[in-house]
Design an enzyme around this catalytic site. Structure first.
Site, short mmCIF file in Angstrom:
data_model
loop_
_atom_site.label_atom_id
_atom_site.label_comp_id
_atom_site.label_asym_id
_atom_site.label_seq_id
_atom_site.Cartn_x
_atom_site.Cartn_y
_atom_site.Cartn_z
N ASN A 289 -7.07 -4.59 5.60
CA ASN A 289 -7.56 -3.79 6.73
C ASN A 289 -8.18 -4.67 7.82
O ASN A 289 -9.15 -4.27 8.48
CB ASN A 289 -8.55 -2.72 6.25
CG ASN A 289 -7.84 -1.41 5.92
OD1 ASN A 289 -7.01 -0.93 6.68
ND2 ASN A 289 -8.16 -0.86 4.76
N GLU B 155 -3.88 1.96 -2.87
CA GLU B 155 -3.91 3.41 -2.65
C GLU B 155 -2.94 4.14 -3.58
O GLU B 155 -2.14 4.98 -3.15
CB GLU B 155 -3.62 3.74 -1.18
CG GLU B 155 -4.81 3.43 -0.27
CD GLU B 155 -4.76 4.20 1.03
OE1 GLU B 155 -5.28 5.34 1.06
OE2 GLU B 155 -4.19 3.68 2.01
N ASN C 294 0.88 -1.17 0.00
CA ASN C 294 0.00 0.00 0.00
C ASN C 294 0.92 1.22 0.00
O ASN C 294 1.58 1.51 1.00
CB ASN C 294 -0.91 -0.01 1.23
CG ASN C 294 -1.85 1.18 1.26
OD1 ASN C 294 -1.49 2.29 0.89
ND2 ASN C 294 -3.07 0.96 1.72
N ASP D 239 -4.05 -4.94 0.89
CA ASP D 239 -4.41 -4.37 2.19
C ASP D 239 -5.83 -4.80 2.53
O ASP D 239 -6.79 -4.24 2.01
CB ASP D 239 -4.28 -2.84 2.10
CG ASP D 239 -4.61 -2.15 3.42
OD1 ASP D 239 -5.00 -2.84 4.38
OD2 ASP D 239 -4.50 -0.91 3.47
N ASP E 32 3.28 4.38 5.06
CA ASP E 32 2.96 3.90 6.41
C ASP E 32 2.80 2.38 6.43
O ASP E 32 2.75 1.77 7.50
CB ASP E 32 1.72 4.59 6.98
CG ASP E 32 0.50 4.51 6.09
OD1 ASP E 32 0.62 4.10 4.91
OD2 ASP E 32 -0.60 4.87 6.56
N HIS E 33 2.73 1.76 5.25
CA HIS E 33 2.79 0.31 5.11
C HIS E 33 4.19 -0.08 4.65
O HIS E 33 4.94 0.74 4.11
CB HIS E 33 1.79 -0.18 4.05
CG HIS E 33 0.36 0.04 4.44
ND1 HIS E 33 -0.49 -1.00 4.75
CD2 HIS E 33 -0.38 1.18 4.52
CE1 HIS E 33 -1.70 -0.51 5.02
NE2 HIS E 33 -1.65 0.81 4.88
N TYR F 46 -7.80 -3.55 -2.14
CA TYR F 46 -7.80 -2.56 -1.09
C TYR F 46 -9.17 -2.58 -0.45
O TYR F 46 -10.13 -2.01 -0.94
CB TYR F 46 -7.48 -1.16 -1.65
CG TYR F 46 -7.51 -0.08 -0.59
CD1 TYR F 46 -6.86 -0.26 0.63
CD2 TYR F 46 -8.19 1.11 -0.80
CE1 TYR F 46 -6.89 0.72 1.61
CE2 TYR F 46 -8.22 2.11 0.17
CZ TYR F 46 -7.57 1.91 1.37
OH TYR F 46 -7.61 2.88 2.35
#
Length: 280
Positions: free
Chosen positions: A170, A48, A20, A168, A270-271, A119
């Site tokens: 989540n 993303e 991501n 991702d 951030d990933h 995603y």
């Protein structure tokens, strides 16, 4: 991870990564193309992307075929598959009309593999009255995705291909998949109903969580840390980025896990990339 020539000298493998990027233009500024040159994946799936193909920085994907669904939400979402091999077919729908234009799913047929980039919506806690619709949207997405995973896996098998869904999700599936499970019982991404759904899509005849199979008792390896506070420094992360493979492909995994950047300042996103080498 080692370079391509070194790994081929000992064992021929197919290197597949997922990341991501939290915005492709920002990730490029932070060193994505240098990471690609160093680690040389045969396939890299992205989430993303947040840019139409014509807005992706020139040269960042040199040497790869780009398959992309940016979606219609400008500046949000967007999924892609980069492959050294030329795609035989590309599909961007998983059959859920509500989410079809959001740039959350792309699946690509390669000569011996169907690979997808996902995603999944982040959702919200059912206790959050102001964002309750985000919770229900995720709960609607999950069964639609499960149905499509079955359909796509069976179609790949019928065509003589292995199947791999990456990206991702989540969702942190088990207590080993986040640093602080006790304090996150009511947090989106670690709700009991989300984790139960995840359990139901896994099985010896369906899909295998490849990194967990390679590291059955390890905490993590985490793939996401908040930009805020000391989360990265303290390794207070979540494992929410996965490679879920059909059985024969999962059995062919040689090594894999999270590539954790050497410092906070060197983070691409951030990933972190989740990379697996598969025996070919």
């Amino acid at each position: 991870m080692v370079g391509r020539s070194a790994r081929l000298a000992s064992l021929a493998v197919l290197r597949i990564g997922t990341l991501n990027v939290n915005g492709i233009r920002a990730a490029d500024r932070r060193g994505l193309r240098q990471w690609l040159a160093e680690h040389d994946p045969d396939v890299l799936t992205l989430q993303e992307v947040r840019a139409e193909p014509d807005l992706i920085p020139e040269g960042v994907f040199d040497g790869y075929h780009l398959s992309c669904d940016a979606g219609s939400l400008k500046g949000r979402n967007g999924v892609a598959v980069l492959s050294k091999a030329k795609p035989l077919d590309v599909r961007t729908s998983m059959g859920a009309k509500e989410f079809a234009a959001e740039g959350r799913w792309i699946e690509v047929d390669l000569p011996e593999l169907t690979v997808a980039s996902l995603y999944l919506p982040k959702g919200a806690s059912p206790d959050d009255a102001e964002r309750i619709e985000a919770y229900h949207r995720k709960m609607r997405y999950l069964p639609a995705l499960a149905r499509h995973l079955t359909k796509a896996r069976r179609a790949a098998a019928k065509a003589g291909r292995e199947f791999l869904v990456t990206g991702d999700f989540n969702i942190a599936h088990t207590e080993n998949d986040l640093k602080n499970p006790k304090t996150n019982r009511r947090s989106p991404g670690f709700l009991a109903e989300e984790r139960e759904w995840f359990s139901q899509i896994l099985g010896p005849r369906t899909l295998t969580d490849v990194v967990r199979a390679l590291h059955p008792d390890q905490a993590g390896p985490y793939s996401w840390w908040s930009w805020r506070g000391q989360a990265w420094t303290n390794d207070a992360g979540w494992r929410i980025d996965y490679q879920l493979a059909s059985r024969a492909l999962a059995d062919a995994a040689v090594t894999g896990g999270t590539y954790r950047d050497p410092s906070y300042e060197a983070r691409i996103s951030d990933h972190a990339p989740v990379v697996v080498d598969y025996r070919v």
